[in-house]
Design a protein around this motif. Structure first.
Motif, short mmCIF file in Angstrom:
data_model
loop_
_atom_site.label_atom_id
_atom_site.label_comp_id
_atom_site.label_asym_id
_atom_site.label_seq_id
_atom_site.Cartn_x
_atom_site.Cartn_y
_atom_site.Cartn_z
N ALA A 6 0.84 -1.20 0.00
CA ALA A 6 0.00 0.00 0.00
C ALA A 6 0.87 1.25 0.00
N TRP A 7 0.35 2.27 -0.65
CA TRP A 7 0.99 3.58 -0.68
C TRP A 7 0.24 4.47 0.30
N ILE A 8 0.96 5.07 1.22
CA ILE A 8 0.38 5.95 2.23
C ILE A 8 0.76 7.39 1.85
N GLU A 9 -0.26 8.15 1.49
CA GLU A 9 -0.07 9.55 1.11
C GLU A 9 -0.87 10.42 2.06
N ILE A 10 -0.18 11.30 2.77
CA ILE A 10 -0.82 12.17 3.75
C ILE A 10 -0.60 13.62 3.34
N GLN A 11 -1.68 14.38 3.32
CA GLN A 11 -1.61 15.81 3.04
C GLN A 11 -2.56 16.53 4.00
N ASP A 12 -2.07 17.59 4.60
CA ASP A 12 -2.88 18.39 5.54
C ASP A 12 -3.52 17.54 6.63
N LEU A 70 5.10 6.76 -9.10
CA LEU A 70 5.89 6.94 -7.88
C LEU A 70 7.35 7.17 -8.26
N ILE A 71 8.03 7.97 -7.47
CA ILE A 71 9.45 8.26 -7.69
C ILE A 71 10.24 7.31 -6.79
N GLU A 72 10.96 6.40 -7.42
CA GLU A 72 11.61 5.31 -6.67
C GLU A 72 12.56 5.81 -5.60
N ASP A 73 13.39 6.80 -5.90
CA ASP A 73 14.37 7.31 -4.93
C ASP A 73 13.74 7.92 -3.69
N SER A 74 12.48 8.33 -3.79
CA SER A 74 11.80 8.96 -2.65
C SER A 74 11.00 7.96 -1.83
N THR A 75 10.84 6.75 -2.32
CA THR A 75 9.99 5.76 -1.67
C THR A 75 10.66 5.25 -0.39
N ARG A 76 9.89 5.27 0.70
CA ARG A 76 10.40 4.85 2.00
C ARG A 76 9.44 3.85 2.65
N PHE A 77 10.02 2.80 3.23
CA PHE A 77 9.25 1.80 3.96
C PHE A 77 8.63 2.45 5.19
N LEU A 78 7.35 2.18 5.43
CA LEU A 78 6.65 2.75 6.58
C LEU A 78 6.40 1.68 7.65
N GLY A 79 5.96 0.51 7.25
CA GLY A 79 5.69 -0.54 8.23
C GLY A 79 4.89 -1.68 7.62
N ILE A 80 4.76 -2.76 8.39
CA ILE A 80 3.96 -3.91 7.98
C ILE A 80 2.86 -4.09 9.02
N PHE A 81 1.64 -4.24 8.54
CA PHE A 81 0.47 -4.34 9.40
C PHE A 81 -0.36 -5.54 8.96
N GLN A 82 -1.00 -6.23 9.92
CA GLN A 82 -1.74 -7.44 9.58
C GLN A 82 -3.04 -7.51 10.35
N ASP A 87 -4.60 4.02 13.37
CA ASP A 87 -4.18 4.19 14.76
C ASP A 87 -2.69 4.46 14.85
N TRP A 88 -1.90 3.72 14.09
CA TRP A 88 -0.45 3.88 14.09
C TRP A 88 -0.06 5.29 13.64
N LEU A 89 -0.70 5.77 12.60
CA LEU A 89 -0.42 7.12 12.09
C LEU A 89 -0.86 8.19 13.08
N LYS A 90 -1.99 7.98 13.73
CA LYS A 90 -2.51 8.94 14.71
C LYS A 90 -1.56 9.02 15.93
N GLU A 91 -1.08 7.86 16.40
CA GLU A 91 -0.16 7.84 17.53
C GLU A 91 1.10 8.65 17.25
N ARG A 92 1.50 8.71 16.00
CA ARG A 92 2.69 9.45 15.59
C ARG A 92 2.37 10.87 15.13
N GLU A 93 1.11 11.26 15.33
CA GLU A 93 0.62 12.60 14.98
C GLU A 93 0.84 12.94 13.51
N LEU A 94 0.70 11.93 12.64
CA LEU A 94 0.85 12.15 11.21
C LEU A 94 -0.48 12.45 10.53
#
Length: 132
Positions: A8-14, A57-69, A123-130
């Motif tokens: 999954a791609w996680i895109e956050i804006q505002d 997607l721009i490959e050089d900018s892609t960063r691993f965020l996490g694995i969730f199950q 929940d994970w994103l909220k805990e990190r205030e993202l």
């Protein structure tokens, strides 16, 4: 236990997170999908995002965020989905394509509109205030 392996791609804006609804579905899902034979994580994610959102997607900018199950949505009990999530920049303009009927920007309070694995990611994103 059966395991569905997705990216999954996680895109956050505002403080809001990008989500999509496929044709014939009622829940929203983070954009992405399953790997095809021989694909790397980036190749699979990039292909799926291009197919669903018409962007690259721009490959050089892609960063691993996490694995969730969690329990896989719309599958029998015991079928789990493992979501490997990445962030990253893109080129182009986000637009619904392929099976995507709707693109939305969700707040934390909207997590009930998504699948079980997405709840965990919210929940994970909220805990990190993202997201807010």
């Amino acid at each position: 236990m059966k395991l569905i392996d997705k990216h999954a791609w996680i895109e956050i804006q505002d403080g809001k997170i990008l989500s999509t609804r496929s044709k014939g579905r009622t829940k929203y899902y983070f954009p992405g999908g399953k790997r095809e034979a021989g694909e790397s994580d980036f190749e699979a994610l990039s292909r799926e995002i291009n197919e669903e959102l018409s962007i690259s997607l721009i490959e050089d900018s892609t960063r691993f965020l996490g694995i969730f199950q969690a329990q896989a949505d719309s599958h029998p009990d015991g079928v789990q989905v493992k979501m490997t999530c990445y962030t990253g920049a893109y080129t182009g303009t986000i637009a619904a394509a392929s099976e995507i009927e709707e693109i939305v920007w969700l707040k934390y309070q909207d997590k009930h509109l998504t699948s079980p694995v997405d709840h965990i990611i919210f929940d994970w994103l909220k805990e990190r205030e993202l997201i807010r």
